[in-house]
Write an enzyme that holds these catalytic residues in place. Sequence first.
Site: not given
Ligand code: GDP
Ligand code: IMO
Ligand code: MG
Length: 429
Positions: A13, A40, A225
């Site tokens: 994330d 996600g 991840q």
């Molecule tokens: P990913 O899994 O690495 O693609 O990250 P996610 O989408 O799960 O989580 C990142 C969250 O931070 C999302 O809700 C983005 O819209 C938000 N986001 C990304 N860059 C920034 C930033 O620079 N500032 C803020 N406030 N939110 C951000």
């Molecule tokens: P993105 O790509 C954050 C975490 C789960 C759990 C562990 C194992 O959005 O960064 P799983 O379902 O893979 O067996 O879960 O890994 N996890 C993540 N945490 N971002 C993700 O993906 C994750 N995908 C799995 O919360 O701790």
């Molecule tokens: Mg994510």
Amino acid sequence: MKADVLLGLQWGDEGKGKIVDVLTSKYDVIARFQGGPNAGHTLEFDGIKHVLHTIPSGIFHKNAINIIGNGVVIDPVVFKKEIDSLKKLGANPEKNLFISKKAHLILPTHRLIDAASETSKGKKKIGSTLKGIGPAYMDKTGRNGLRIGDISSPDFIEKYKTLVEKHISILERFGAETTHALSEPDEKLWMEGIELLKNLKFIDSEIEINNYLKSGKKVLAEGAQGSLLDVDFGTYPFVTSSSTICAGACTGLGIPPNKIGEVFGIFKAYCTRVGSGPFPTELLDETGEAMRITGKEFGSTTGRPRRCGWIDLPALKYAVMLNGVTQLIMMKADVLSIFKLIKVCTHYIQQGRKIKNFPYDIAPSSIKPVYKELKGWNCDLTSTNSFSGMPEELFSYIKFLEEELETPITIVSVGPDRTQTLVKEVLLG
Ligand code: GDP
Ligand code: IMO
Ligand code: MG
């Protein structure tokens, strides 16, 4: 041509989806190399917020070729939902999305085994996303899996049924409810997903990607991840079941190691984790809560609140080392704007001694973080649109991290939107 890789350096994330979308205009091909619907990846542009799970984050760029590599596990049910919502937003996946024949399928029973396994672990559960990831990769390495290429085979249904039978016996051993395993609605949805998949092009992605590189096309491999969730190097057993590090781009796409170019390592200006497992810099107080609220730190896939804490340099250095990171990308600088003082974990204390490395055991009983305090910028960054326009304290924070991590920070993100991205153009080439 060499392929560039973008991957997360923390516990996921970090903002991979946003940055892949921003960088796509510089690439011809975007390819996901591992993970599945546990991911996600959020993209925001033109007032639209969209979360991708299996599909590469270049999908909104008409001219980009998007590939789901052999290292990815695909749930046809989640996949169909993704395709349906993409189409509503004007994307054209039939045209610019391709799937490796060697990618594995997640069955409804994989999800049930994931849930049964977590239940059986009780307090020691992984905190899995319950998307069936672990069981699907277990069938892959156990050589029982069903692959995308099997969909076109005449005995696909037979293979599916054989695997389901095996899963039912596993569920019985867990003492789990198995009548649901055979639930018709679940199976029907899954088969509908399979039918939809048939409209897409199944390819030998390793061959196509290598041909693209040979013909001078620019390829970006997108990780899911983060390095601290890697099955080998992450905080085992609280990890995911795939290779999230740069080497995973080689095995998950068939890119030879000597064809890897830039490695973009992405991290938040602080740190988050969702699910169970150790997190040395976690803040269980109002500071952590303020980060969660300001950073909207709730899971993109499961909606669970993310655990929040200060940035952890020993962990980041470990991830930079494992991945051979050549450029760093720092996200969510705007979230730290709420603080007058910012803490950075520079060391740990282990058995009374200061250590700089990331040790085998990072449980709270084994190590304690040591912090350095830096002055915060404590101001709104929405009008900051270049590196040179940054407040002095943010600039100092970046300089400090660059020195510690011995790697340049070439992109800084100051908000979720595509446009809220500061790029040091000179280093991107
Ligand atoms: P990913 O899994 O690495 O693609 O990250 P996610 O989408 O799960 O989580 C990142 C969250 O931070 C999302 O809700 C983005 O819209 C938000 N986001 C990304 N860059 C920034 C930033 O620079 N500032 C803020 N406030 N939110 C951000
Ligand atoms: P993105 O790509 C954050 C975490 C789960 C759990 C562990 C194992 O959005 O960064 P799983 O379902 O893979 O067996 O879960 O890994 N996890 C993540 N945490 N971002 C993700 O993906 C994750 N995908 C799995 O919360 O701790
Ligand atoms: Mg994510």
